[in-house]
Design a protein around this motif. Structure first.
Motif, PDB file in Angstrom:
ATOM      1  N   SER A 142       9.846  -1.144 -10.900  1.00 39.93           N
ATOM      2  CA  SER A 142      10.027  -1.771  -9.585  1.00 39.93           C
ATOM      3  C   SER A 142       8.894  -2.687  -9.465  1.00 39.93           C
ATOM      4  N   GLU A 143       9.305  -3.347  -8.245  1.00 43.12           N
ATOM      5  CA  GLU A 143       8.324  -4.327  -7.685  1.00 43.12           C
ATOM      6  C   GLU A 143       7.105  -3.579  -7.156  1.00 43.12           C
ATOM      7  N   ASP A 144       7.488  -2.610  -6.478  1.00 45.48           N
ATOM      8  CA  ASP A 144       6.212  -1.661  -5.795  1.00 45.48           C
ATOM      9  C   ASP A 144       5.541  -0.917  -7.002  1.00 45.48           C
ATOM     10  N   GLU A 145       6.079  -0.614  -7.973  1.00 45.13           N
ATOM     11  CA  GLU A 145       5.593   0.147  -9.059  1.00 45.13           C
ATOM     12  C   GLU A 145       4.705  -0.937  -9.781  1.00 45.13           C
ATOM     13  N   LEU A 146       5.243  -2.048  -9.876  1.00 44.75           N
ATOM     14  CA  LEU A 146       4.480  -2.934 -10.657  1.00 44.75           C
ATOM     15  C   LEU A 146       2.987  -3.275 -10.035  1.00 44.75           C
ATOM     16  N   SER A 147       2.996  -3.585  -8.603  1.00 43.21           N
ATOM     17  CA  SER A 147       1.927  -3.660  -7.974  1.00 43.21           C
ATOM     18  C   SER A 147       0.942  -2.495  -8.006  1.00 43.21           C
ATOM     19  N   ILE A 148       1.459  -1.390  -7.795  1.00 34.75           N
ATOM     20  CA  ILE A 148       0.573  -0.168  -7.661  1.00 34.75           C
ATOM     21  C   ILE A 148      -0.026   0.153  -9.100  1.00 34.75           C
ATOM     22  N   GLY A 149       0.876   0.163  -9.880  1.00 30.53           N
ATOM     23  CA  GLY A 149       0.094   0.345 -11.216  1.00 30.53           C
ATOM     24  C   GLY A 149      -0.612  -0.665 -11.771  1.00 30.53           C
ATOM     25  N   LEU A 150      -0.507  -1.907 -11.438  1.00 32.11           N
ATOM     26  CA  LEU A 150      -1.329  -3.097 -12.018  1.00 32.11           C
ATOM     27  C   LEU A 150      -2.914  -3.028 -11.282  1.00 32.11           C
ATOM     28  N   VAL A 151      -2.664  -2.685  -9.895  1.00 34.36           N
ATOM     29  CA  VAL A 151      -4.025  -2.470  -9.168  1.00 34.36           C
ATOM     30  C   VAL A 151      -4.814  -1.277  -9.893  1.00 34.36           C
ATOM     31  N   GLU A 152      -3.979  -0.258 -10.064  1.00 30.21           N
ATOM     32  CA  GLU A 152      -4.939   0.907 -10.807  1.00 30.21           C
ATOM     33  C   GLU A 152      -5.302   0.541 -12.190  1.00 30.21           C
ATOM     34  N   LEU A 153      -4.488   0.068 -13.010  1.00 25.88           N
ATOM     35  CA  LEU A 153      -5.071  -0.482 -14.282  1.00 25.88           C
ATOM     36  C   LEU A 153      -6.167  -1.212 -14.128  1.00 25.88           C
ATOM     37  N   CYS A 154      -6.467  -2.248 -13.286  1.00 27.20           N
ATOM     38  CA  CYS A 154      -7.613  -3.209 -13.159  1.00 27.20           C
ATOM     39  C   CYS A 154      -8.775  -2.231 -12.510  1.00 27.20           C
ATOM     40  N   LYS A 155      -8.535  -1.361 -11.892  1.00 29.76           N
ATOM     41  CA  LYS A 155      -9.617  -0.141 -11.519  1.00 29.76           C
ATOM     42  C   LYS A 155     -10.185   0.137 -12.844  1.00 29.76           C
ATOM     43  N   ILE A 156      -9.042   1.040 -13.439  1.00 30.04           N
ATOM     44  CA  ILE A 156      -9.640   1.518 -14.673  1.00 30.04           C
ATOM     45  C   ILE A 156     -10.395   0.697 -15.675  1.00 30.04           C
ATOM     46  N   ILE A 157      -9.954  -0.607 -16.018  1.00 29.99           N
ATOM     47  CA  ILE A 157     -10.846  -1.626 -16.731  1.00 29.99           C
ATOM     48  C   ILE A 157     -12.011  -1.911 -16.265  1.00 29.99           C
ATOM     49  N   ASN A 158     -12.152  -2.018 -14.994  1.00 26.80           N
ATOM     50  CA  ASN A 158     -13.355  -2.389 -14.237  1.00 26.80           C
ATOM     51  C   ASN A 158     -14.617  -1.388 -14.280  1.00 26.80           C
ATOM     52  N   GLN A 159     -13.901   0.064 -14.292  1.00 26.15           N
ATOM     53  CA  GLN A 159     -14.759   1.126 -14.387  1.00 26.15           C
ATOM     54  C   GLN A 159     -15.137   1.549 -16.006  1.00 26.15           C
ATOM     55  N   PHE A 160     -14.469   0.847 -16.919  1.00 24.02           N
ATOM     56  CA  PHE A 160     -14.323   1.366 -18.130  1.00 24.02           C
ATOM     57  C   PHE A 160     -15.874   1.188 -19.006  1.00 24.02           C
TER      58      PHE A 160
END
Length: 477
Positions: A459-477
């Motif tokens: 869904s649109e909400d899940e898309l936004s929430i999930g991608l923001v979280e994925l970017c956080k993971i990438i930044n911290q990796f």
């Protein structure tokens, strides 16, 4: 050796060079014990430093692809399939010689909330209610449809409507007698592989390539020749080079908003492929799964089949992704003796696709419903693409990608080659997120930290929430 350096890319030059040489080794374009160009010669050809070439060769040596003979040069080691897992012979099942080597679907078996690993449409964007009503109506009018085998070739009414559809939307003139209905595009690819190829035969694929097609070719012990892509699609200049050493029977391409990269092949490149097929006598298997999902700024291209005058192109049009994944309907158009071969394989495979699902989509094709539905679907997916691009651009500076003009997918590369993409996937899974590792789209090991996300399934909400979280993971990796 034709090596292209993309100077605007954030991928280091030495990795661009080593990846392209590795592809040639895996595909057999560079043979065992063949000598690579000297450091000085290759550096002069590419107008870069000798140190960069040395670093690329060091990477190849470290990964077991070349060996260095002091004072003589750098030579290719024996080619191996680097994706094939070592068999555990303590397991009795392994001793039976099961020949399934790999599957892209094994990489994300668990269910997650933020599923970016599957190129499937969010169910609420599909005409579920209409299809359910049509199915119920069919069963009410004729319950015997459940106890009737469909024909091997597919329901004639449906084939007639698809023939009209191909003319209106793809500008392909066809006779319904040359169409076979398959249970999705995947089955169509499998049919062609069985009808045309035998173990040891060669097939050319795009690199990277749709992993499901690679699974079919690898598991049938087909020699895969990956050819890299540029902004216009698969590099046709390298196809001619292939024919100096091999005689491939088949070229598999996904030319419109390619899975996984989103690249759309230029019309000139499509014409060139047909010309090459006519010159060297091979089949082109054209997978048109995403051609209808073009966004407003996109120039819609004719399918490769449109330019086919001598029956070299086998065209597969998928309806599952844009209409109903559960229906599993695709149409394969083939002309000449190959049609009979495909018909025979289809008969031995399943005796015909289910009749109920074929009849269920007929009303969609006979009215304006299909046109209206696809137009709305394009708008919805373009909004999801734009949301994805905004988040990935603003939340991290560690990703590189091109913005596709259609389709379901974004192909991403991380700017740091030392990252292990499977470690990243493990961290993402811990946060209920999945994506498709890039290795699924290559027939051999690659050092590129790349992956695919599909913005179509959530869904649109899940898309936004999930991608923001994925970017956080990438930044911290």
């Amino acid at each position: 050796m034709k090596i292209h350096i993309h100077k605007q890319s954030t991928i280091p030059f030495y990795l661009q060079i080593s990846n392209q040489i590795a592809q040639r080794i895996h595909s057999g374009l560079l043979l065992e014990n063949e000598q690579l160009p000297s450091l000085r010669i290759l550096a002069d050809e590419l107008s870069i430093s000798v140190l960069t070439i040395r670093k690329a060769y060091k990477w190849l040596e470290k990964n077991g692809l070349v060996w260095v003979k002091p004072g003589k040069g750098v030579f290719v080691l024996k080619k191996t399939n680097r994706l094939q897992e070592k068999k555990d012979h303590s397991n009795w099942q392994q001793t039976l010689g099961i020949n399934v080597v790999r599957s892209q679907y094994l990489m994300n078996k668990e269910s997650v909330t933020y599923n970016f690993s599957k190129a499937v449409v969010y169910p609420r964007l599909l005409p579920n209610k209409f299809l359910a009503e049509e199915t119920q109506k069919l069963l009410k009018e004729d319950a015997s449809i459940l106890t009737t085998y469909g024909s091997v070739q597919g329901d004639e009414e449906l084939r007639i409507e698809i023939s009209k559809h191909l003319l209106e939307f793809q500008k392909i003139r066809s006779n319904h007698e040359n169409i076979i209905i398959t249970s999705g595009v995947q089955q169509g690819i499998d049919l062609v592989a069985q009808a045309v190829l035998k173990p040891g035969d060669s097939v050319i694929v795009e690199s990277p390539c749709y992993g499901g097609a690679l699974d079919i070719f690898i598991n049938k012990d087909i020699h895969i020749i990956p050819i890299e892509m540029d902004d216009e699609g698969i590099r046709s200049d390298l196809i001619e080079e292939v024919f100096h050493r091999f005689k491939p029977k088949l070229l598999y391409v996904n030319p419109s908003f390619q899975n996984p990269t989103g690249i759309s092949m230029s019309s000139d490149r499509r014409k060139e492929l047909v010309e090459l097929a006519e010159r060297y006598n091979f089949f082109i298997l054209e997978d048109d799964s995403f051609g209808d999902i073009y966004f407003e700024q996109s120039i819609r291209q004719h399918p490769i089949k449109y330019y086919d005058r001598d029956h070299h192109v086998i065209y597969i049009k998928g309806f599952s992704k844009t209409l109903a994944p559960g229906v599993r309907i695709a149409a394969m158009l083939a002309n000449g003796p190959i049609f009979d071969w495909l018909f025979a394989v289809k008969a031995s495979m399943d005796v015909g696709s289910p009749l109920l699902t074929q009849k269920a989509i007929l009303p969609f094709l006979r009215t304006d419903r299909m046109r209206n539905h696809v137009e709305k679907l394009r708008i919805a997916l373009q909004l999801r693409r734009d949301t994805s691009v905004d988040i990935l651009s603003n939340e991290t500076n560690r990703l590189q990608f091109q913005i596709p003009n259609g389709g379901f997918n974004l192909w991403l590369s991380i700017n740091e080659p030392a990252i292990d993409i499977f470690d990243l996937l493990k961290k993402a899974n811990e946060k209920d997120i999945s994506f498709l590792p890039g290795v699924a789209c290559y027939n051999n090991k690659t050092n590129e930290p790349s992956f695919r996300i599909s913005y179509s399934l959530v869904s649109e909400d899940e898309l936004s929430i999930g991608l923001v979280e994925l970017c956080k993971i990438i930044n911290q990796f």
